[in-house]
Scaffold this motif. Sequence first.
Motif, mmCIF file in Angstrom:
data_model
loop_
_atom_site.group_PDB
_atom_site.id
_atom_site.type_symbol
_atom_site.label_atom_id
_atom_site.label_comp_id
_atom_site.label_asym_id
_atom_site.label_seq_id
_atom_site.Cartn_x
_atom_site.Cartn_y
_atom_site.Cartn_z
ATOM 1 N N SER A 54 0.833 -1.208 0.000
ATOM 2 C CA SER A 54 0.000 0.000 0.000
ATOM 3 C C SER A 54 0.867 1.257 0.000
ATOM 4 N N ASP A 55 1.916 1.254 0.806
ATOM 5 C CA ASP A 55 2.789 2.428 0.875
ATOM 6 C C ASP A 55 3.472 2.693 -0.467
ATOM 7 N N ALA A 56 3.944 1.638 -1.122
ATOM 8 C CA ALA A 56 4.637 1.816 -2.401
ATOM 9 C C ALA A 56 3.687 2.325 -3.482
ATOM 10 N N ILE A 57 2.474 1.796 -3.495
ATOM 11 C CA ILE A 57 1.491 2.247 -4.491
ATOM 12 C C ILE A 57 1.162 3.721 -4.271
ATOM 13 N N LYS A 58 0.949 4.094 -3.019
ATOM 14 C CA LYS A 58 0.636 5.494 -2.715
ATOM 15 C C LYS A 58 1.799 6.410 -3.088
ATOM 16 N N LYS A 59 3.019 5.953 -2.813
ATOM 17 C CA LYS A 59 4.196 6.765 -3.112
ATOM 18 C C LYS A 59 4.388 6.952 -4.612
ATOM 19 N N SER A 60 3.874 6.027 -5.415
ATOM 20 C CA SER A 60 4.023 6.126 -6.869
ATOM 21 C C SER A 60 3.311 7.347 -7.443
ATOM 22 N N GLY A 61 2.301 7.842 -6.714
ATOM 23 C CA GLY A 61 1.546 8.999 -7.183
ATOM 24 C C GLY A 61 0.498 8.682 -8.224
ATOM 25 N N LYS A 62 0.375 7.429 -8.600
ATOM 26 C CA LYS A 62 -0.615 7.050 -9.610
ATOM 27 C C LYS A 62 -2.012 7.008 -8.991
ATOM 28 N N LYS A 63 -3.010 7.229 -9.835
ATOM 29 C CA LYS A 63 -4.397 7.258 -9.359
ATOM 30 C C LYS A 63 -4.942 5.836 -9.265
ATOM 31 N N ILE A 64 -4.405 5.107 -8.297
ATOM 32 C CA ILE A 64 -4.797 3.717 -8.070
ATOM 33 C C ILE A 64 -5.630 3.648 -6.795
ATOM 34 N N ASP A 65 -6.813 3.093 -6.929
ATOM 35 C CA ASP A 65 -7.729 2.932 -5.795
ATOM 36 C C ASP A 65 -7.504 1.552 -5.169
ATOM 37 N N ILE A 66 -6.909 1.522 -3.980
ATOM 38 C CA ILE A 66 -6.593 0.260 -3.318
ATOM 39 C C ILE A 66 -7.800 -0.224 -2.523
ATOM 40 N N GLN A 67 -8.210 -1.459 -2.786
ATOM 41 C CA GLN A 67 -9.278 -2.094 -2.020
ATOM 42 C C GLN A 67 -8.689 -3.323 -1.321
ATOM 43 N N THR A 68 -8.720 -3.310 0.014
ATOM 44 C CA THR A 68 -8.190 -4.435 0.784
ATOM 45 C C THR A 68 -9.313 -5.415 1.093
ATOM 46 N N VAL A 69 -9.062 -6.700 0.832
ATOM 47 C CA VAL A 69 -10.100 -7.723 0.992
ATOM 48 C C VAL A 69 -9.560 -8.869 1.839
ATOM 49 N N ALA A 70 -10.240 -9.176 2.954
ATOM 50 C CA ALA A 70 -9.888 -10.331 3.786
ATOM 51 C C ALA A 70 -10.504 -11.580 3.174
ATOM 52 N N THR A 71 -9.714 -12.640 3.067
ATOM 53 C CA THR A 71 -10.194 -13.850 2.377
ATOM 54 C C THR A 71 -10.418 -15.044 3.290
ATOM 55 N N GLY A 72 -9.735 -15.127 4.437
ATOM 56 C CA GLY A 72 -9.947 -16.254 5.343
ATOM 57 C C GLY A 72 -8.759 -17.187 5.414
ATOM 58 N N ALA A 73 -8.867 -18.194 6.296
ATOM 59 C CA ALA A 73 -7.718 -19.032 6.637
ATOM 60 C C ALA A 73 -7.616 -20.332 5.863
ATOM 61 N N THR A 74 -8.586 -20.634 4.977
ATOM 62 C CA THR A 74 -8.498 -21.869 4.193
ATOM 63 C C THR A 74 -8.544 -21.548 2.706
#
Length: 377
Positions: A217-237
Amino acid sequence: MAQNRDDDANDGSNGTSNRTSGIINSGRRGLMQGAGLGAALSLLGGVSGAGGLISTAQAAEAAFPQHKKWKIVFVNHVTTNPFFVPTQYGIQDACAMFGMDYQWTGSATSDAGEMVRAVNSAIAAKADAIAVPIVDPNAFDKPIQAALDAGIPVFAYNADAPRGKSNPRLAYIGQDLYLSGYQMGERIASLVDSGMVALFIATPGQLNIQPRLDGASDAIKKSGKKIDIQTVATGATVNEELSKIKSFYLGHQDLKGMFAVDAGSTQGVAQVMKESGLPSKGVHGGGFDLLPQTIQLIHEGFLDFTIDQQPYVQGFYTVMEAFVFLASGGLVGPANINTGLKFVTKDTVEPYLNTSTRYEGKTTKPQIVPMKGAIKS
């Protein structure tokens, strides 16, 4: 991320009490005596067999005096996860080389409480050494200190305490997790100019994978590009992860990238990329680790990359450090070991696809793999 392994990978690597099988008796000797590896190797001329070849058992006889068959207890957070098959082979191989024994125990579902109980059980059983991934920022502080107070060295592997936080473990053997995530984020920013990018994580907050997500996330934000980061939890299996990834894609078909920070989610991303033909729609994907399906789908062009963190040596080096520490009475080491970061792409995937070794967890058979061609860093 529990998943059934194939019969070959299952042999000798599952359950809570896998131990070396008596290949080395209590009189077996190690390889790295006081003067160091070079001194040990200088002795090998006296144990060479036909054609100048020696076995690791012969090498082990050359260096150390007789010693107790020390036992190291490996506590794990996902004991049946296929990622840790090569880790367990590395443990077995190092134990055979250094005349040690081991136990594989912990939790199948990333339950920190179960792991802490396993550490406490190892202390009560008077283990000679303990290895544990520090997947929770606080849960392991007291049990690790209790082990050290009892004279039992403790090593972190695969996951470590967060940066800036003090944990009394003696050393960490594993990938620099934040840096690996940061470099993945830079790779993502080189592939995607703008739009939505999904970052999938099995268990948010756990220290074996959360630092990768933070770094990406930090690297994408630092790139300055207009990228919308969506974080998704998937589970343990693995099955749960695949279901969550499919569901997210079906609700966000305009996304431009799908990337994961754990092995099971990476395999799930690769499967969804293939099933929905996403590369042909300009969608990029990538992640971590070398599950067979991930490697196959990189070869077929459905995933841009995966990152190899070398699970075999996370087991092997941990046993080695424990052995040298015990053999020297605590005078030697221990030291942190970064097990590395290697991007695997379609251009470099061939050796992973066509070579079956214990080092990648694909076979139980011990072997020496011949070097082929130029070495790529």
